[in-house]
Design an enzyme around this catalytic site. Structure first.
Site, PDB file in Angstrom:
ATOM      1  N   TRP A   1       0.832  -1.219   0.000  1.00 18.57           N
ATOM      2  CA  TRP A   1       0.000   0.000   0.000  1.00 18.57           C
ATOM      3  C   TRP A   1       0.852   1.248   0.000  1.00 18.57           C
ATOM      4  O   TRP A   1       0.497   2.245  -0.622  1.00 18.57           O
ATOM      5  CB  TRP A   1      -0.996  -0.020   1.163  1.00 18.57           C
ATOM      6  CG  TRP A   1      -1.961  -1.154   1.030  1.00 18.57           C
ATOM      7  CD1 TRP A   1      -2.065  -2.237   1.852  1.00 18.57           C
ATOM      8  CD2 TRP A   1      -2.946  -1.345  -0.013  1.00 18.57           C
ATOM      9  NE1 TRP A   1      -3.043  -3.079   1.383  1.00 18.57           N
ATOM     10  CE2 TRP A   1      -3.594  -2.566   0.253  1.00 18.57           C
ATOM     11  CE3 TRP A   1      -3.319  -0.615  -1.138  1.00 18.57           C
ATOM     12  CZ2 TRP A   1      -4.611  -3.071  -0.571  1.00 18.57           C
ATOM     13  CZ3 TRP A   1      -4.327  -1.112  -1.955  1.00 18.57           C
ATOM     14  CH2 TRP A   1      -4.958  -2.323  -1.673  1.00 18.57           C
TER      15      TRP A   1
ATOM     16  N   ASP B   1      -1.349   6.747   6.442  1.00 20.64           N
ATOM     17  CA  ASP B   1      -2.447   5.874   6.043  1.00 20.64           C
ATOM     18  C   ASP B   1      -2.674   4.912   7.209  1.00 20.64           C
ATOM     19  O   ASP B   1      -1.832   4.063   7.484  1.00 20.64           O
ATOM     20  CB  ASP B   1      -2.041   5.112   4.768  1.00 20.64           C
ATOM     21  CG  ASP B   1      -3.064   4.058   4.357  1.00 20.64           C
ATOM     22  OD1 ASP B   1      -4.090   3.901   5.048  1.00 20.64           O
ATOM     23  OD2 ASP B   1      -2.822   3.383   3.330  1.00 20.64           O
TER      24      ASP B   1
ATOM     25  N   LYS C   1     -12.185  -1.689   7.776  1.00 16.49           N
ATOM     26  CA  LYS C   1     -11.497  -2.709   8.576  1.00 16.49           C
ATOM     27  C   LYS C   1     -11.871  -2.562  10.050  1.00 16.49           C
ATOM     28  O   LYS C   1     -12.412  -3.490  10.644  1.00 16.49           O
ATOM     29  CB  LYS C   1      -9.995  -2.627   8.381  1.00 16.49           C
ATOM     30  CG  LYS C   1      -9.614  -2.950   6.928  1.00 16.49           C
ATOM     31  CD  LYS C   1      -8.263  -2.437   6.545  1.00 16.49           C
ATOM     32  CE  LYS C   1      -8.075  -2.275   5.062  1.00 16.49           C
ATOM     33  NZ  LYS C   1      -8.349  -3.454   4.262  1.00 16.49           N
TER      34      LYS C   1
HETATM   35  N1  PMP Z   1      -4.145   1.282   2.576  1.00 13.99           N
HETATM   36  C1  PMP Z   1      -4.157   0.172   3.349  1.00 13.99           C
HETATM   37  C2  PMP Z   1      -3.196   0.087   4.505  1.00 13.99           C
HETATM   38  C3  PMP Z   1      -5.049  -0.857   3.052  1.00 13.99           C
HETATM   39  O1  PMP Z   1      -5.051  -1.964   3.817  1.00 13.99           O
HETATM   40  C4  PMP Z   1      -5.931  -0.721   1.961  1.00 13.99           C
HETATM   41  C5  PMP Z   1      -6.966  -1.760   1.602  1.00 13.99           C
HETATM   42  N2  PMP Z   1      -6.869  -2.997   1.994  1.00 13.99           N
HETATM   43  C6  PMP Z   1      -5.855   0.426   1.184  1.00 13.99           C
HETATM   44  C7  PMP Z   1      -4.966   1.413   1.539  1.00 13.99           C
HETATM   45  C8  PMP Z   1      -6.750   0.619  -0.016  1.00 13.99           C
HETATM   46  O2  PMP Z   1      -8.012   0.884   0.443  1.00 13.99           O
HETATM   47  P1  PMP Z   1      -9.267   1.047  -0.515  1.00 13.99           P
HETATM   48  O3  PMP Z   1      -9.595  -0.298  -1.038  1.00 13.99           O
HETATM   49  O4  PMP Z   1     -10.286   1.597   0.440  1.00 13.99           O
HETATM   50  O5  PMP Z   1      -8.909   2.008  -1.571  1.00 13.99           O
END
Ligand code: PMP
Length: 360
Positions: free
Chosen positions: A101, A171, A195
């Site tokens: 991510w 994030d 989450k």
């Molecule tokens: N950042 C992290 C740490 C994540 O775990 C995730 C999704 N699993 C995301 C960003 C992306 O999130 P989204 O699917 O809401 O765009």
């Protein structure tokens, strides 16, 4: 039927939050309508939004000089909005890479401006969270971006990096509200709700007002954080259902003793599964370095594909659901967010123990 839900997101929600939604579904706040059917400008919705924000401020101890924004587009949209708003011509931003991510966040920033990699854990498959001395931070950076919990690889920061006055952006999608945090150390925090704090489709942003004031204005309306801040997240129609569920989840967090109590529970819960990994190290090969272990996503592999398949199949037969690792990493991943009951952890622990006795 009891299902033990280890999905990484969308993921398990507190039962009481779901039951409340069920009870209120056809008649929200005595309106005779569901929350999905009423105007986002109605009195009833206005009250709900105020309550959701107040609860978030209380539960996360958000200081007064921070704006709370409710946005859409997932955390993935934030990867681009952060540099669009804050990375001006001539600036450079530092990115700390601790997983897939963070890489995606960097990719968006790179397409918009200048960036530096202040640390990358890619070479050792993101097993490790850097110590302060491993970071190559620039005092001239416009901001430093980090990912506090790495959902894919199962690592988590247990300290906050010292950036010496450079704004820190985090994030927190996969560990928001899982423990008390010092918000004042961050200039901007974003998290997809799906989450730890609600359903998908809602993103919570906390941004310090003076930092927000430095954002660029040459963007279209919905791409500017300022638009959300100036219109209390009601410039356009927000995710009303998401905000409703966020309220229910935050109410559950508050009545469960807040983030302090959750932190203790999360530590205990994770300890039971890491205990199995440590007890059977030749069968359960933990991915994360011990000191970098995540309390939210626990990742391990087994010595062969065959054993992994057998482990997952047997798990599903016992209603232990969602344990296969992310498609980019493989192996096993148990996501054990705030709302996952201790009984589910105990069921997984028991399963791991039985499997080890017959396969170790
Ligand atoms: N950042 C992290 C740490 C994540 O775990 C995730 C999704 N699993 C995301 C960003 C992306 O999130 P989204 O699917 O809401 O765009």
């Amino acid at each position: 039927m009891t299902v033990h839900n280890f999905y990484s997101g969308p993921s398990v929600l507190p039962k009481s939050a779901l039951e409340r939604a069920k009870a209120e579904l056809l008649n929200f706040a005595d309106t005779g309508m569901s929350v999905m059917e009423i105007s986002h400008r109605s009195e009833a919705f206005d009250q709900l939004m105020k309550e959701a924000e107040a609860l978030l401020r209380e539960v996360m101890k958000v200081p007064k000089n921070y704006k709370v924004l409710f946005m859409s587009g997932g955390a993935s949209l934030q990867f681009g909005l952060v540099p669009m708003n804050f990375l001006r011509a001539g600036d450079s931003a530092d990115y700390i890479l601790t997983g897939g991510w963070s890489e995606k966040a960097l990719k968006e920033a790179k397409s918009l401006g200048q960036t530096r990699i202040a640390y990358s854990g890619a070479a050792d498959l993101y097993r490790h969270i850097p110590k302060q001395r491993e970071l190559d931070l620039s005092l001239k950076a416009r901001y430093v971006h980090m990912t506090t919990n790495n959902t894919l690889f199962g690592t988590q920061w247990h300290h906050i990096p010292e950036t010496q006055g450079v704004p820190l952006i985090a994030d927190m999608s996969s560990d928001i509200a899982s423990k008390p945090i010092d918000i004042t150390k961050y200039s901007l925090i974003y998290a997809g709700a799906q989450k730890n704090i609600g359903p998908s489709g809602l993103v919570v942003v906390l941004v310090e007002e003076n930092f927000l004031a430095t954002a660029q204005d040459n963007l279209t309306t919905m791409l500017k954080y300022k638009t959300y801040a100036e219109h209390d997240s009601l410039y356009n129609t927000p995710n009303t259902w998401g905000i409703y569920m966020l309220r229910n989840v935050l109410d559950w967090i508050k009545s469960s003793g807040g983030t302090e109590a959750l932190a203790i529970r999360n530590q205990e819960k994770a300890g039971l599964i890491y205990g199995m990994i440590d007890e059977y190290p030749s069968l359960y090969l933990g991915h994360a370095d011990k000191e970098s272990r995540s309390l939210m996503n626990i990742t391990w592999t087994l010595p062969s594909d065959k054993l992994e398949k057998e482990f997952l199949k047997g798990a599903e037969e016992q209603n232990l659901i969602g344990l296969s690792g992310h498609r980019s990493v493989g192996g096993i991943r148990a996501s054990i967010y705030n709302a996952l009951p201790l009984a589910s952890i105990e069921a997984l622990k028991q399963y791991m123990q039985n499997f080890a006795k017959t396969h170790a």
